[in-house]
Design a protein around this motif. Structure first.
Motif, PDB file in Angstrom:
ATOM      1  N   TRP A   1      10.710   0.421  -2.109  1.00  0.00           N
ATOM      2  CA  TRP A   1       9.925   1.551  -2.189  1.00  0.00           C
ATOM      3  C   TRP A   1      10.489   1.372  -3.673  1.00  0.00           C
ATOM      4  CZ3 TRP A   1       9.215   7.357  -3.056  1.00  0.00           C
ATOM      5  CH2 TRP A   1       8.897   7.361  -2.590  1.00  0.00           C
ATOM      6  N   PHE A   2      12.049   2.295  -3.623  1.00  0.00           N
ATOM      7  CA  PHE A   2      12.316   2.884  -5.402  1.00  0.00           C
ATOM      8  C   PHE A   2      11.944   1.670  -6.734  1.00  0.00           C
ATOM      9  CE2 PHE A   2      14.609   5.584  -2.777  1.00  0.00           C
ATOM     10  CZ  PHE A   2      14.212   6.346  -3.000  1.00  0.00           C
ATOM     11  N   VAL A   3      12.104   0.470  -6.348  1.00  0.00           N
ATOM     12  CA  VAL A   3      12.077  -0.052  -7.145  1.00  0.00           C
ATOM     13  C   VAL A   3      10.364  -0.714  -7.443  1.00  0.00           C
ATOM     14  CG1 VAL A   3      12.042  -2.670  -7.987  1.00  0.00           C
ATOM     15  CG2 VAL A   3      14.017  -1.649  -6.714  1.00  0.00           C
ATOM     16  N   GLY A   4       9.157  -0.265  -6.971  1.00  0.00           N
ATOM     17  CA  GLY A   4       7.978  -0.326  -6.461  1.00  0.00           C
ATOM     18  C   GLY A   4       7.296   0.842  -7.854  1.00  0.00           C
TER      19      GLY A   4
ATOM     20  N   HIS B   1       1.072   0.653   5.520  1.00  0.00           N
ATOM     21  CA  HIS B   1       1.434  -0.562   5.215  1.00  0.00           C
ATOM     22  C   HIS B   1       2.108  -0.580   4.845  1.00  0.00           C
ATOM     23  CE1 HIS B   1       1.106  -4.720   6.699  1.00  0.00           C
ATOM     24  NE2 HIS B   1       1.605  -5.319   4.724  1.00  0.00           N
ATOM     25  N   PHE B   2       3.364  -1.008   5.039  1.00  0.00           N
ATOM     26  CA  PHE B   2       4.556  -1.164   3.868  1.00  0.00           C
ATOM     27  C   PHE B   2       5.352  -2.798   4.823  1.00  0.00           C
ATOM     28  CE2 PHE B   2       9.137  -0.797   2.733  1.00  0.00           C
ATOM     29  CZ  PHE B   2       8.460  -0.417   1.573  1.00  0.00           C
TER      30      PHE B   2
ATOM     31  N   PRO C   1       0.271  -1.488   0.036  1.00  0.00           N
ATOM     32  CA  PRO C   1       0.138   0.040  -0.018  1.00  0.00           C
ATOM     33  C   PRO C   1       0.542   1.095   0.038  1.00  0.00           C
ATOM     34  CG  PRO C   1      -1.130  -2.059   1.720  1.00  0.00           C
ATOM     35  CD  PRO C   1       0.398  -2.321   0.939  1.00  0.00           C
ATOM     36  N   VAL C   2       1.921   1.425   0.452  1.00  0.00           N
ATOM     37  CA  VAL C   2       2.841   2.370   1.082  1.00  0.00           C
ATOM     38  C   VAL C   2       3.577   3.011  -0.463  1.00  0.00           C
ATOM     39  CG1 VAL C   2       4.460   3.632   1.984  1.00  0.00           C
ATOM     40  CG2 VAL C   2       3.240   2.694   3.376  1.00  0.00           C
ATOM     41  N   THR C   3       3.975   1.823  -1.205  1.00  0.00           N
ATOM     42  CA  THR C   3       4.900   2.312  -2.520  1.00  0.00           C
ATOM     43  C   THR C   3       3.671   1.936  -3.332  1.00  0.00           C
ATOM     44  OG1 THR C   3       6.752   0.444  -2.247  1.00  0.00           O
ATOM     45  CG2 THR C   3       5.864   0.677  -4.313  1.00  0.00           C
TER      46      THR C   3
ATOM     47  N   ASN D   1      -6.524  -0.095  -1.880  1.00  0.00           N
ATOM     48  CA  ASN D   1      -5.447  -0.689  -0.606  1.00  0.00           C
ATOM     49  C   ASN D   1      -6.437  -0.409   0.024  1.00  0.00           C
ATOM     50  OD1 ASN D   1      -3.433   0.159  -1.837  1.00  0.00           O
ATOM     51  ND2 ASN D   1      -2.514   2.341  -0.519  1.00  0.00           N
ATOM     52  N   PHE D   2      -8.061   0.344   0.289  1.00  0.00           N
ATOM     53  CA  PHE D   2      -8.436   0.355   1.205  1.00  0.00           C
ATOM     54  C   PHE D   2      -9.058  -1.232   1.444  1.00  0.00           C
ATOM     55  CE2 PHE D   2      -8.638   4.187   2.183  1.00  0.00           C
ATOM     56  CZ  PHE D   2      -9.221   3.841   3.464  1.00  0.00           C
TER      57      PHE D   2
END
Length: 538
Positions: free
Chosen positions: A250-253, A236-237, A82-84, A317-318
């Motif tokens: 995160w960057f790859v995503g 959420h991560f 979700p964070v990504t 996400n929800f």
């Protein structure tokens, strides 16, 4: 070019010299676009039948937000979840606004189908003009081809994934996926040839169809039995599926967002089919002016896509179910299964998928259109082997059919990668993002190095923020070259799971380098600019 080339027509308002001893004209509202095109060294060969809404629709079709984010969902789920998905989208949207604004500014000065490679030539010094043009031309052309391949391939995977909604034990084979892919390419080719007069309407319809995709979000939110908390949706991560350190994961995503938002610059290839291109194309990419000549940095298509992405991704996400089963689907396309789990119905999931596939149809047709025009424009200046063939405009249909066929064949051959690697789609998305990004960055870099003198009086100027916006563009794209060559997950245990983006990129680079060594360095002189050639020949 012969020294007796026709003299350019220079409108009253001009910008500073581009280094050739030739001033760069700026087009006003009432200027004759055909004369402006002739001034840049080309004759009008394509019909100007596209308006503002159509160009905006094409740009939106190529980005195809609900489709693009759906087909690359597994990347973001693997690299953070979700964070990504959410913050990656916001971050890339902001960067994309900077890139699109930079390109729109340049496009308002040089509205030609050559797009980025023409801009690089005009913004470079005379000594490096031809090479800068050649390099950018190849990056842009390959980027257009691989965007078309990735869009068409992703949709082909979704079609086969639809079968698993009713037959869970069905596992699509590589050959089946390739056959669907090739069939989709052929269908897109035929539509581009025989339905070209309807492309304007198709691009417009795309806007409404994409807007109708809000049905997907309403359906998912209303039918979901279980909804995640706000804390989960916003914070959420989990990078454990990727094997990368959290920050790097995160960057790859970010490839999910970067790939989806990378196609806006492709509309420049349609400049010679647009009414009032110096104004309409930058707006669609999209610059818009406000009172007293104060210009906003908002780019219509990117801004609209950014909002569309938030409206689509945040609800996902929800309602996001357990990620593990989504990452285990054989088709590598988890969205159909997500629809089925959330709605509890195969029929409802298929209905939602139908909306996504509708967007895919528009995106496939539009991306091939843009790719063919980019190929045609670059061939017109002799940048591709066999240019004499690819630059021909068919007199019956009024379009470059040979370039359409070449683009289709190249994309078809790229599909063979999937027979040896299940990660072929990631390779297409990575190469497309890298090549298009580099082709966008190069003319911006040329402008920066020369102090932005050539865009100082552009019809759509970034003003005092120009240097900062241009620097953000160049820095981000330079970083993305490394970023998107990385595999989605590590360790890479077999050749099938490797990210072949670097291999495809190296392959096309080799072809370009060989052709430059044996032919282009002697015969390729960059875009045809009659007055420039006259000045440069003395």
């Amino acid at each position: 070019m012969d020294d007796k080339a026709e003299k350019s027509i220079v409108p009253p308002q001009t910008t500073p010299s581009n280094g050739y001893g030739q001033t760069i004209p700026v087009q006003d509202e009432g200027d004759n676009v055909v004369a402006r095109l002739e001034e840049m060294g080309y004759k009008q060969e394509l019909k100007r039948n596209l308006g503002m809404i159509s160009v905006l629709g094409l740009s939106f079709a190529i980005m195809a937000v609900p489709f693009g984010t759906s087909t690359t969902l597994n990347i973001a789920l693997t690299d953070g979840g979700p964070v990504t998905i959410l913050y990656g989208w916001v971050f890339v949207s902001l960067v994309s606004l900077a890139i699109a604004a930079s390109l729109a500014e340049i496009c308002s000065v040089f509205p030609t189908s050559g797009g980025v490679y023409y801009w690089s030539a005009m913004l470079s010094t005379p000594k490096y003009s031809a090479f800068a043009s050649y390099l950018t031309g190849w990056l842009g052309t390959v980027g257009n081809w691989t965007v078309t391949a990735s869009i068409t391939f992703g949709g082909s995977q979704l079609i086969l994934a639809a079968a698993t909604l009713y037959h869970e034990d069905y596992v699509p084979t590589a050959w089946q996926t390739c056959l669907v892919y090739w069939g989709a390419l052929l269908g897109s080719l035929l539509i581009n040839i025989f339905c070209t007069k309807y492309l304007d309407k198709l691009n417009t319809i795309c806007l409404y169809w994409t807007g109708a995709s809000v049905i997907i979000i309403v359906t998912l939110l209303s039918m979901a039995d279980n909804r995640n908390s706000g804390k989960f949706a916003f914070s959420h991560f989990d990078a454990s599926p990727s094997g990368w350190p959290a920050a790097w994961a995160w960057f790859v995503g970010l490839l999910q967002a970067a790939y989806t938002l990378t196609g806006y610059g492709m509309v420049a290839a349609l400049c010679e089919e647009v009414k009032e291109p110096a104004h309409q194309v930058p707006r669609a990419m999209g610059k818009s002016s406000v009172e007293k000549s104060k210009l906003t940095c908002a780019v219509l298509s990117v801004a609209a896509a950014a909002v569309t992405g938030l409206v689509y991704l945040l609800p996902i996400n929800f309602v996001l179910p357990d990620i593990t089963p989504l990452l285990e689907v054989a088709s590598l396309q988890p969205m159909p299964l997500l629809y089925k789990i959330v709605t509890g119905s195969s029929g409802a999931a298929l209905g939602l998928l139908f909306l996504i596939l509708g967007i895919w149809v528009f995106a496939t047709i539009g991306s091939l259109t843009a790719a063919s025009r980019c190929t045609w424009a670059f061939s017109r200046d002799g940048g591709i082997p066999g240019s004499g063939w690819w630059k021909v405009v068919n007199p019956q249909f009024g379009i470059p059919i040979n370039s359409l066929i070449l683009s289709t064949v190249v994309c078809a051959l790229l599909g063979l990668i999937y027979l040896g690697s299940s990660a072929a789609f990631n390779a297409f998305t990575g190469v497309a993002t890298i090549c298009l990004g580099c082709s966008y960055a190069f003319p911006v870099l040329c402008s920066l190095v020369r102090g932005r003198k050539m865009v100082r009086n552009a019809p759509y100027s970034l003003g005092k923020f120009g240097f900062v916006i241009n620097i953000i563009t160049v820095v981000w794209i330079s970083f993305s070259i490394i970023l998107f060559c990385m595999p989605t997950a590590v360790p890479v245990t077999d050749p099938a799971s490797m990210n072949y983006a670097s291999v495809v990129f190296a392959g096309f680079s080799t072809i370009a380098a060989v052709w430059y060594a044996i032919n282009a360095r002697k015969h390729y002189h960059g875009p045809t600019f009659s007055a420039v050639r006259v000045e440069g020949s003395h």
